[in-house]
Design an enzyme around this catalytic site. Structure first.
Site, short mmCIF file in Angstrom:
data_model
loop_
_atom_site.label_atom_id
_atom_site.label_comp_id
_atom_site.label_asym_id
_atom_site.label_seq_id
_atom_site.Cartn_x
_atom_site.Cartn_y
_atom_site.Cartn_z
N TYR A 172 25.97 85.42 39.92
CA TYR A 172 25.08 84.35 40.39
C TYR A 172 25.46 83.96 41.81
CZ TYR A 172 23.09 79.72 41.11
OH TYR A 172 22.42 78.66 41.64
N GLU A 223 18.47 80.94 45.83
CA GLU A 223 19.18 81.33 44.61
C GLU A 223 18.89 82.78 44.27
OE1 GLU A 223 19.87 78.81 40.67
OE2 GLU A 223 17.89 79.73 40.66
#
Length: 386
Positions: free
Chosen positions: A108, A196
């Protein structure tokens, strides 16, 4: 402002963030053509402004172009429901057709503004593929953070530190650090409020890719990026919010029954809080701004009343630049033109407040006047429940 995944990936690629080969498709024929162009197996991904698409059936793997076309035929036009869309879901109007990759690990990467430090913070985690909120709640130690210097961006040593911290093999650390640096440059250069990549993958060959991408932009900075406005998809936004933006109004639709018209974001938040405190629920956030005129007040009123859930309206204004008499004139005109039937509670203080109250009282409409915020909130909640 939000954009689609395929748009975010195209933007990130301009800053040298590695992304899979893929193209957008608006029809079944386009989806099949893109799949043939890529060759082999592909992923068909619904493009909506919401996460959780895979769990909702919006991400499917096809072994060839024919299967990609069959999936696209079912997916285009479907109502995709995820935990972020709510039960009403979103209609799928476009797809991303993308190559499949041999995934070894899912990581991530994300960047948000740390308002305490007043600087962007880069977050990285070995728990890729999961919702970052879930990771933060259950295993916060898995989230690594580095503050980004506004002038210099993410330093090379910070990228390597994050890569090693996530357990990236030594042979892939430089590639991962370079991708992180590129993501940070994209975030800063576009005045993003969120960037993101989840998941950021490591392949079996040791390469890294942004397998998914999400970018939100700061609306207040879009005047510097006119080209980004072209990426806006109005079909993904609430119609009332789109209409409000045309009139320079800050409007967000909520689920309650009390419509709110306020000048100033802080006062708007306080108004929503005191409505909840009084036992009601706000139907919206609406800031008409300090310099609103009678026409803007009328437009704001029309938008409020277009929400069928609104059972009563609370107008809470502190007159400064927006004088109370100007507000009252706009409210009366709107009530007359729009044939308002819901009860209206008005609480106003500030410049020309007595004149404003006189205009309301002599209008012929049955406005309810609140003496203070608490009194106004209690009255409007009672009227909304009647």
């Amino acid at each position: 402002m939000k954009i689609h995944e395929y748009q975010a990936k195209a933007l990130l690629a301009q800053y040298n963030v590695p992304v899979p080969r893929g193209e957008v498709a608006f029809t079944v024929e386009q989806a099949e053509a893109v799949a043939k162009k890529i060759g082999g197996s592909v992923v068909v991904k619904a493009q909506i402004h919401a996460g959780g698409r895979g769990k909702g059936g919006g991400v499917k793997v096809a072994k060839d172009a024919a299967e990609a076309a069959a999936i696209a035929d079912k997916m285009l036009g479907m109502m995709l429901v995820t935990h972020q869309t709510g039960p009403e879901g979103r209609v799928v109007q476009r797809l991303l057709i993308e190559e499949t990759l041999p995934i070894e690990r899912e990581l991530y990467l994300g960047i948000v503004l740390d308002r305490v430090q007043g600087k962007p913070v880069f977050m990285a985690s070995a728990a890729g593929g999961m919702e970052i909120e879930e990771v933060a709640a259950k295993t916060p130690e898995l989230i690594l953070k580095e503050t980004i210097d506004a002038g210099g961006g993410l330093a090379a040593y910070q990228g390597r530190k994050l890569a090693f911290g996530m357990g990236v093999p030594a042979a892939s650390v430089n590639a991962a650090a370079a991708a992180m640096n590129a993501l940070a440059r994209a975030y800063t250069a576009t005045d993003a409020s969120l960037a993101e990549i989840n998941p950021f993958i490591l392949t079996k060959e040791g390469k890294v890719y942004a397998l998914d991408a999400k970018i939100n932009f700061d609306d207040n900075a879009l005047f510097r990026h006119k080209h980004l406005l072209e990426l806006r998809d109005l079909n993904e936004e609430d119609p009332l919010e789109v209409e409000a933006s045309k009139h320079g109004l800050n409007y967000i639709k909520l689920d309650g029954t009390v419509g709110c018209m306020v000048n100033g974001a802080g006062l708007a938040m306080a108004t929503m809080d005191i409505i909840k405190y009084a036992g009601g629920s706000p139907a919206n956030f609406l800031d008409v701004g300090g310099g609103a005129n009678a026409e803007q007040v009328r437009n704001a009123f029309q938008i409020l009343l277009s929400d069928k859930n609104v059972k009563a309206v609370l107008i809470n204004i502190f007159g400064g630049i927006l004088r109370c008499d100007t507000l009252a004139t706009g409210v009366v005109a709107a009530a007359r033109d729009l044939k308002v039937k819901v009860p209206i509670v008005v609480r106003m203080e500030g410049t020309n407040v007595e004149l404003g109250r006189k205009i309301l009282m002599e209008s012929g409409f049955n406005f309810t006047v609140g003496q203070d915020m608490r009194d106004a909130a209690e009255k409007v909640v009672k009227l909304a429940a009647a």
